[in-house]
Write an enzyme that holds these catalytic residues in place. Structure first.
Site, mmCIF file in Angstrom:
data_model
loop_
_atom_site.group_PDB
_atom_site.id
_atom_site.type_symbol
_atom_site.label_atom_id
_atom_site.label_comp_id
_atom_site.label_asym_id
_atom_site.label_seq_id
_atom_site.Cartn_x
_atom_site.Cartn_y
_atom_site.Cartn_z
ATOM 1 N N LEU A 181 -9.058 -9.325 -13.330
ATOM 2 C CA LEU A 181 -10.449 -8.874 -12.716
ATOM 3 C C LEU A 181 -11.288 -9.662 -13.856
ATOM 4 C CD1 LEU A 181 -9.650 -4.988 -12.360
ATOM 5 C CD2 LEU A 181 -10.829 -6.667 -10.688
ATOM 6 N N GLY A 213 0.730 -1.334 0.043
ATOM 7 C CA GLY A 213 0.081 0.183 0.010
ATOM 8 C C GLY A 213 0.842 1.352 -0.042
ATOM 9 N N ASN A 263 -4.284 1.728 -13.823
ATOM 10 C CA ASN A 263 -3.320 0.760 -13.066
ATOM 11 C C ASN A 263 -1.894 1.437 -13.074
ATOM 12 O OD1 ASN A 263 -2.306 -1.793 -12.033
ATOM 13 N ND2 ASN A 263 -1.730 -2.385 -14.026
ATOM 14 N N HIS A 267 2.263 0.287 -13.168
ATOM 15 C CA HIS A 267 2.893 -0.891 -13.576
ATOM 16 C C HIS A 267 4.477 -0.270 -13.465
ATOM 17 C CE1 HIS A 267 3.749 -4.936 -14.910
ATOM 18 N NE2 HIS A 267 4.502 -4.288 -15.857
ATOM 19 N N ASN A 283 1.803 2.988 -2.670
ATOM 20 C CA ASN A 283 1.063 3.963 -3.687
ATOM 21 C C ASN A 283 -0.156 4.644 -2.947
ATOM 22 O OD1 ASN A 283 2.484 4.021 -6.269
ATOM 23 N ND2 ASN A 283 2.617 1.879 -6.111
HETATM 24 C C1 GRF Z 1 4.039 -1.451 -7.231
HETATM 25 O O1 GRF Z 1 5.167 -1.641 -7.724
HETATM 26 C C2 GRF Z 1 2.958 -1.310 -8.174
HETATM 27 O O2 GRF Z 1 3.505 -0.608 -9.649
HETATM 28 C C3 GRF Z 1 2.629 -2.663 -8.725
HETATM 29 O O3 GRF Z 1 2.460 -3.250 -7.600
HETATM 30 C C4 GRF Z 1 3.254 -2.567 -6.518
HETATM 31 C C5 GRF Z 1 2.353 -2.073 -5.311
HETATM 32 O O4 GRF Z 1 3.249 -1.519 -4.275
HETATM 33 N N1 GRF Z 1 1.462 -2.841 -9.549
HETATM 34 P P1 GRF Z 1 2.602 -0.851 -3.373
HETATM 35 O O5 GRF Z 1 1.397 -1.901 -2.782
HETATM 36 O O6 GRF Z 1 1.610 0.178 -3.575
HETATM 37 O O7 GRF Z 1 3.451 -0.530 -1.963
#
Ligand code: GRF
Length: 194
Positions: A92, A12, A107, A109, A14
Site C-alpha cells: 500500500l 475471498g 490485515n 496473515h 475470508n
Molecule cells: C489468506 O490466507 C490470508 O491470510 C492471506 O491471504 C489469504 C486470502 O485468502 N493474507 P482468501 O482470499 O480470503 O480466501
C-alpha cells in the site's frame, strides 16, 4: 451496524466468512464496499452475490499511487469506519494512506507473526513445514503506512502442524482458523468503538 470495507485480491474466503457472520447476526457490521486490486478476483463475485458495492482498483507499478489513492477515497466516501485487508496482496503506497485518513486498517496473515512475515499464502506454509515447527497459526494485526505484516496484534490463534502435512493440508487447516479469527477480530474492534 458499523460500516466496514474489505480489500481483496483473490479467492475471498475470508470475505465470505465476514458476509456469513453478518448474515447470521454474529457480527454487528455492514460491508459498505469491497475493493479489489484485480478485476478477475473471485471475491468480487462473492460480494455481488451478497449485494455489496464493489470497486476495482487495478494496481500496476505505474498506476499504484493513483489507483490506491482512488481506493482510499472510495473507502472513505463509503463511510467505512474500519478497513479489513482480507487477502489483499499489494503493497500500500503512501498515496493510499493519505487518501484513507484516520480509518483504522487490519490485515490477516496465515502465521503466528512475527514468524513468517513477508511471505505470501502458500509460501508461508511451505516455510513453516521446512522449518520443522510443530505449530503455526493465524494473526490479525493493525496495518500501518510503510509496514508489511507488522503492527499491533488484535487476535492470534494457534494451529498444529501435523506429521505428514503438506503445504496444502496445512493451508486448509489454517484457513479454517482464519475464518473464525477474522470475524472475532472485527467484532472485537467494533465493540471497542473503532
Ligand atoms: C489468506 O490466507 C490470508 O491470510 C492471506 O491471504 C489469504 C486470502 O485468502 N493474507 P482468501 O482470499 O480470503 O480466501
Amino acid at each position: 451496524m458499523t460500516p466496514i470495507a474489505v480489500a481483496v485480491s483473490g479467492r475471498g474466503s475470508n470475505l465470505q466468512a465476514l458476509i456469513d457472520a453478518i448474515a447470521v447476526g454474529r457480527l454487528d457490521a455492514e460491508i459498505v464496499l469491497v475493493a479489489s486490486s484485480r478485476p478477475d478476483a473471485p471475491a468480487i463475485e462473492r460480494a455481488k452475490q451478497a449485494k455489496i458495492p464493489t470497486g476495482v482498483f487495478t494496481v500496476t507499478k505505474e498506476t499504484r499511487a493513483a489507483s490506491q489513492s482512488a481506493m482510499g477515497h472510495a473507502i472513505r466516501n463509503a463511510g467505512a469506519r474500519l478497513l479489513v485487508l482480507a487477502g489483499y496482496d499489494r503493497y500500500l503506497a503512501d498515496a493510499f494512506w493519505d487518501a484513507l485518513g484516520e480509518i483504522p486498517v487490519i490485515n490477516i496473515h496465515p502465521s503466528l507473526l512475527p514468524a513468517f512475515a513477508g511471505l505470501n499464502n502458500m509460501k508461508v506454509h511451505e516455510a513453516v513445514i521446512a522449518s520443522g515447527a510443530t505449530e503455526t497459526g493465524v494473526t490479525v494485526h493493525r496495518a500501518h503506512r510503510g509496514k508489511l505484516d507488522e503492527g499491533e496484534i488484535v487476535v492470534q490463534r494457534r494451529a498444529p502442524v501435523l506429521p505428514g502435512d503438506t503445504p496444502e493440508s496445512l493451508a486448509a487447516r489454517v484457513l479454517a482458523v482464519e475464518h473464525q479469527v477474522i470475524v472475532e477480530a472485527v467484532q472485537h474492534l467494533l465493540s471497542s468503538a473503532v
